[in-house]
Design a protein around this motif. Structure first.
Motif, PDB file in Angstrom:
ATOM      1  N   LEU A 238      57.948  78.993  20.766  1.00  0.00           N
ATOM      2  CA  LEU A 238      59.092  79.030  21.676  1.00  0.00           C
ATOM      3  C   LEU A 238      59.778  80.378  21.542  1.00  0.00           C
ATOM      4  CD1 LEU A 238      61.153  77.618  23.599  1.00  0.00           C
ATOM      5  CD2 LEU A 238      62.321  76.794  21.534  1.00  0.00           C
ATOM      6  N   PHE A 239      59.849  81.120  22.646  1.00  0.00           N
ATOM      7  CA  PHE A 239      60.523  82.420  22.664  1.00  0.00           C
ATOM      8  C   PHE A 239      61.800  82.286  23.488  1.00  0.00           C
ATOM      9  CE2 PHE A 239      55.976  83.316  22.188  1.00  0.00           C
ATOM     10  CZ  PHE A 239      55.981  84.140  21.065  1.00  0.00           C
ATOM     11  N   LEU A 240      62.928  82.558  22.872  1.00  0.00           N
ATOM     12  CA  LEU A 240      64.218  82.399  23.531  1.00  0.00           C
ATOM     13  C   LEU A 240      64.977  83.723  23.569  1.00  0.00           C
ATOM     14  CD1 LEU A 240      65.535  79.087  21.881  1.00  0.00           C
ATOM     15  CD2 LEU A 240      64.236  79.336  24.008  1.00  0.00           C
ATOM     16  N   SER A 241      65.681  83.970  24.676  1.00  0.00           N
ATOM     17  CA  SER A 241      66.583  85.111  24.754  1.00  0.00           C
ATOM     18  C   SER A 241      67.663  84.798  25.787  1.00  0.00           C
ATOM     19  CB  SER A 241      65.823  86.400  25.110  1.00  0.00           C
ATOM     20  OG  SER A 241      66.641  87.527  24.878  1.00  0.00           O
ATOM     21  N   GLY A 242      68.630  85.745  25.890  1.00  0.00           N
ATOM     22  CA  GLY A 242      69.747  85.545  26.791  1.00  0.00           C
ATOM     23  C   GLY A 242      71.048  85.323  26.048  1.00  0.00           C
ATOM     24  N   PHE A 243      71.052  85.634  24.742  1.00  0.00           N
ATOM     25  CA  PHE A 243      72.253  85.406  23.938  1.00  0.00           C
ATOM     26  C   PHE A 243      72.383  86.511  22.896  1.00  0.00           C
ATOM     27  CE2 PHE A 243      68.655  82.961  22.428  1.00  0.00           C
ATOM     28  CZ  PHE A 243      68.611  83.203  21.061  1.00  0.00           C
ATOM     29  N   TYR A 244      73.500  86.478  22.171  1.00  0.00           N
ATOM     30  CA  TYR A 244      73.826  87.534  21.224  1.00  0.00           C
ATOM     31  C   TYR A 244      73.391  87.198  19.798  1.00  0.00           C
ATOM     32  CZ  TYR A 244      76.731  89.442  24.958  1.00  0.00           C
ATOM     33  OH  TYR A 244      77.174  89.962  26.136  1.00  0.00           O
ATOM     34  N   LYS A 245      73.376  88.223  18.947  1.00  0.00           N
ATOM     35  CA  LYS A 245      72.971  88.068  17.558  1.00  0.00           C
ATOM     36  C   LYS A 245      73.782  86.988  16.849  1.00  0.00           C
ATOM     37  CE  LYS A 245      72.367  90.734  13.288  1.00  0.00           C
ATOM     38  NZ  LYS A 245      72.507  92.079  12.657  1.00  0.00           N
ATOM     39  N   GLU A 246      75.096  86.949  17.118  1.00  0.00           N
ATOM     40  CA  GLU A 246      75.955  85.966  16.442  1.00  0.00           C
ATOM     41  C   GLU A 246      75.686  84.531  16.890  1.00  0.00           C
ATOM     42  OE1 GLU A 246      78.652  88.392  19.316  1.00  0.00           O
ATOM     43  OE2 GLU A 246      76.980  88.770  17.939  1.00  0.00           O
ATOM     44  N   ASP A 247      74.913  84.355  17.966  1.00  0.00           N
ATOM     45  CA  ASP A 247      74.565  83.008  18.434  1.00  0.00           C
ATOM     46  C   ASP A 247      73.314  82.454  17.747  1.00  0.00           C
ATOM     47  OD1 ASP A 247      76.661  82.871  20.333  1.00  0.00           O
ATOM     48  OD2 ASP A 247      75.481  84.061  21.748  1.00  0.00           O
ATOM     49  N   ILE A 248      72.584  83.285  17.004  1.00  0.00           N
ATOM     50  CA  ILE A 248      71.329  82.835  16.390  1.00  0.00           C
ATOM     51  C   ILE A 248      71.521  81.591  15.519  1.00  0.00           C
ATOM     52  CG2 ILE A 248      69.492  83.420  14.747  1.00  0.00           C
ATOM     53  CD1 ILE A 248      69.473  86.232  15.826  1.00  0.00           C
ATOM     54  N   PRO A 249      72.540  81.526  14.640  1.00  0.00           N
ATOM     55  CA  PRO A 249      72.678  80.314  13.807  1.00  0.00           C
ATOM     56  C   PRO A 249      72.848  79.043  14.637  1.00  0.00           C
ATOM     57  CG  PRO A 249      73.994  82.096  12.899  1.00  0.00           C
ATOM     58  CD  PRO A 249      73.513  82.571  14.238  1.00  0.00           C
ATOM     59  N   LEU A 250      73.614  79.117  15.722  1.00  0.00           N
ATOM     60  CA  LEU A 250      73.832  77.947  16.569  1.00  0.00           C
ATOM     61  C   LEU A 250      72.531  77.516  17.258  1.00  0.00           C
ATOM     62  CD1 LEU A 250      76.125  76.072  17.592  1.00  0.00           C
ATOM     63  CD2 LEU A 250      76.409  77.647  19.518  1.00  0.00           C
ATOM     64  N   ILE A 251      71.803  78.479  17.802  1.00  0.00           N
ATOM     65  CA  ILE A 251      70.526  78.186  18.457  1.00  0.00           C
ATOM     66  C   ILE A 251      69.527  77.640  17.447  1.00  0.00           C
ATOM     67  CG2 ILE A 251      68.567  79.197  19.677  1.00  0.00           C
ATOM     68  CD1 ILE A 251      70.925  79.099  21.496  1.00  0.00           C
ATOM     69  N   THR A 252      69.484  78.258  16.269  1.00  0.00           N
ATOM     70  CA  THR A 252      68.540  77.831  15.235  1.00  0.00           C
ATOM     71  C   THR A 252      68.848  76.422  14.739  1.00  0.00           C
ATOM     72  OG1 THR A 252      68.134  80.113  14.542  1.00  0.00           O
ATOM     73  CG2 THR A 252      67.610  78.375  12.944  1.00  0.00           C
ATOM     74  N   GLU A 253      70.119  76.115  14.597  1.00  0.00           N
ATOM     75  CA  GLU A 253      70.510  74.764  14.172  1.00  0.00           C
ATOM     76  C   GLU A 253      70.018  73.715  15.166  1.00  0.00           C
ATOM     77  OE1 GLU A 253      74.546  72.242  12.939  1.00  0.00           O
ATOM     78  OE2 GLU A 253      74.728  74.180  13.941  1.00  0.00           O
ATOM     79  N   ASN A 270      72.790  94.345  20.398  1.00  0.00           N
ATOM     80  CA  ASN A 270      73.398  93.055  20.030  1.00  0.00           C
ATOM     81  C   ASN A 270      72.816  91.869  20.784  1.00  0.00           C
ATOM     82  OD1 ASN A 270      75.207  91.926  18.080  1.00  0.00           O
ATOM     83  ND2 ASN A 270      76.564  91.317  19.747  1.00  0.00           N
ATOM     84  N   TRP A 271      72.011  92.096  21.838  1.00  0.00           N
ATOM     85  CA  TRP A 271      71.247  91.009  22.441  1.00  0.00           C
ATOM     86  C   TRP A 271      70.062  90.721  21.536  1.00  0.00           C
ATOM     87  CZ3 TRP A 271      72.931  88.416  26.673  1.00  0.00           C
ATOM     88  CH2 TRP A 271      73.873  89.052  27.498  1.00  0.00           C
ATOM     89  N   VAL A 272      69.585  89.477  21.533  1.00  0.00           N
ATOM     90  CA  VAL A 272      68.435  89.133  20.695  1.00  0.00           C
ATOM     91  C   VAL A 272      67.413  88.332  21.474  1.00  0.00           C
ATOM     92  CG1 VAL A 272      69.672  89.178  18.486  1.00  0.00           C
ATOM     93  CG2 VAL A 272      69.650  87.060  19.842  1.00  0.00           C
ATOM     94  N   ALA A 273      66.177  88.390  20.983  1.00  0.00           N
ATOM     95  CA  ALA A 273      65.102  87.497  21.409  1.00  0.00           C
ATOM     96  C   ALA A 273      64.528  86.897  20.131  1.00  0.00           C
ATOM     97  CB  ALA A 273      64.034  88.261  22.182  1.00  0.00           C
ATOM     98  N   VAL A 274      64.330  85.580  20.128  1.00  0.00           N
ATOM     99  CA  VAL A 274      64.000  84.875  18.893  1.00  0.00           C
ATOM    100  C   VAL A 274      62.733  84.035  19.104  1.00  0.00           C
ATOM    101  CG1 VAL A 274      64.866  83.394  17.060  1.00  0.00           C
ATOM    102  CG2 VAL A 274      66.476  84.734  18.409  1.00  0.00           C
ATOM    103  N   LYS A 275      61.881  84.031  18.066  1.00  0.00           N
ATOM    104  CA  LYS A 275      60.675  83.211  18.088  1.00  0.00           C
ATOM    105  C   LYS A 275      60.840  82.016  17.160  1.00  0.00           C
ATOM    106  CE  LYS A 275      55.761  83.164  16.839  1.00  0.00           C
ATOM    107  NZ  LYS A 275      54.662  83.920  16.218  1.00  0.00           N
ATOM    108  N   TYR A 276      60.541  80.823  17.695  1.00  0.00           N
ATOM    109  CA  TYR A 276      60.509  79.590  16.903  1.00  0.00           C
ATOM    110  C   TYR A 276      59.102  78.991  17.017  1.00  0.00           C
ATOM    111  CZ  TYR A 276      65.583  80.006  17.066  1.00  0.00           C
ATOM    112  OH  TYR A 276      66.874  80.468  16.952  1.00  0.00           O
ATOM    113  N   VAL A 277      58.719  78.253  15.981  1.00  0.00           N
ATOM    114  CA  VAL A 277      57.389  77.625  15.966  1.00  0.00           C
ATOM    115  C   VAL A 277      57.559  76.131  15.757  1.00  0.00           C
ATOM    116  CG1 VAL A 277      55.155  77.525  14.815  1.00  0.00           C
ATOM    117  CG2 VAL A 277      56.336  79.704  15.049  1.00  0.00           C
ATOM    118  N   PHE A 278      56.783  75.345  16.487  1.00  0.00           N
ATOM    119  CA  PHE A 278      56.883  73.875  16.423  1.00  0.00           C
ATOM    120  C   PHE A 278      55.931  73.346  15.366  1.00  0.00           C
ATOM    121  CE2 PHE A 278      56.059  69.580  18.345  1.00  0.00           C
ATOM    122  CZ  PHE A 278      57.342  69.106  18.162  1.00  0.00           C
TER     123      PHE A 278
END
Length: 278
Positions: A238-253, A270-278
């Motif tokens: 899962l690749f997510l973007s459209g939010f800021y670095k400080e939002d990573i903990p909320l998205i990750t939770e 300060n924008w981020v793109a994050v990779k999650y794995v299922f």
């Protein structure tokens, strides 16, 4: 669609960053759907039928004394959009092997040549979030994968996913203009395995994907992550973007609640793109 009227706000901004990014995020949250960044600020667009004279009252940065922002407002017809973006849209190169350009730009010698006519849609590669998602696609193996591009905008991410070897790509956007524009761009880039749909996460029932790409905004992502988790195959990405670095903990939770674990992220202004794995 040819008679659709848009309201254009031309914002002059000091300092340009991070003011422009914050303003774009706040305007997007109240319904502005397209943005053009320039040397003095941004132009922001919303359909006239969705516009209200007092809608900027909800944009907090406009009253922040740390930033100087002025603006002018005018109506613009959709057919005039081409003249607007042609003046501002320059080709971009991602990872030295991918170029996103307009039909009027000369073709370069790159592995992945993507031709986009954005019109009123989001996703030319110029914004940090789109650029990082393109980089993620370049950095990962898409050969033989089934892919979902959620909030697909111009369709640029779906197009690159197919070019990278995806055997099936669903591109979904809630906006009718984005839906029509993505279909045009898929055809323009000779897409053979991309299906474009108009709608939201309700279309995902009983679907399965190896990879899900979603470049939307924080609140929509938080709402849709449970649906993404249901749709991912075991070991899916899962690749997510459209939010800021400080939002990573909320998205990750939220991702952790549904069995998705953080793997890595990119950061750009300060924008981020994050990779999650299922």
């Amino acid at each position: 669609m040819s008679n659709t009227i848009y309201i254009e706000y031309n914002f002059r901004i000091t300092p340009l960053q991070p003011t422009s990014d914050i303003l774009i995020a706040e305007l997007g949250a109240i319904g502005f759907e397209s943005f053009v960044e320039n040397e003095t600020g941004i132009q922001a667009y919303t359909q006239k039928e969705d516009w209200q004279a007092d809608m900027l009252n909800e944009v907090g940065i406009l009253s922040n004394p740390d930033f100087h922002i002025t603006y002018e407002v005018k109506e613009i017809e959709q057919e005039n959009w081409n003249a607007t973006w042609e003046q501002n849209f320059k080709p971009i190169t991602v990872g030295e092997v991918c170029e996103v350009r307009a039909p009027f730009h000369e073709k370069s010698n790159v592995t992945y040549d993507i031709v986009i006519e954005p019109k009123m849609s989001f996703g030319t590669g110029h914004h940090e979030t789109t650029h990082m998602m393109l980089q993620f696609i370049l950095d990962h193996d898409f050969k033989g994968k089934t892919v979902l591009d959620m909030g697909s905008g111009t369709g640029v991410l779906a197009i690159l996913a197919e070019m990278r070897g995806a055997v099936s790509v669903d591109a979904i956007d809630i906006d009718n203009w984005c839906y029509l524009n993505a279909m045009e761009n898929v055809e323009r880039n000779h897409g053979k395995h991309i299906k474009v749909y108009e709608g939201d996460a309700s279309l995902l029932k009983d679907q399965k994907y190896d990879v899900i790409i979603a470049n939307i905004n924080r609140n929509i992502l938080l709402s849709d992550i449970p649906e993404y988790a249901k749709c991912l195959t075991e070991g899916g990405q899962l690749f997510l973007s459209g939010f800021y670095k400080e939002d990573i903990p909320l998205i990750t939770e939220k991702c952790n609640e549904f069995g998705l674990r953080f793997e890595k992220n990119q950061e750009k202004n300060n924008w981020v793109a994050v990779k999650y794995v299922f």
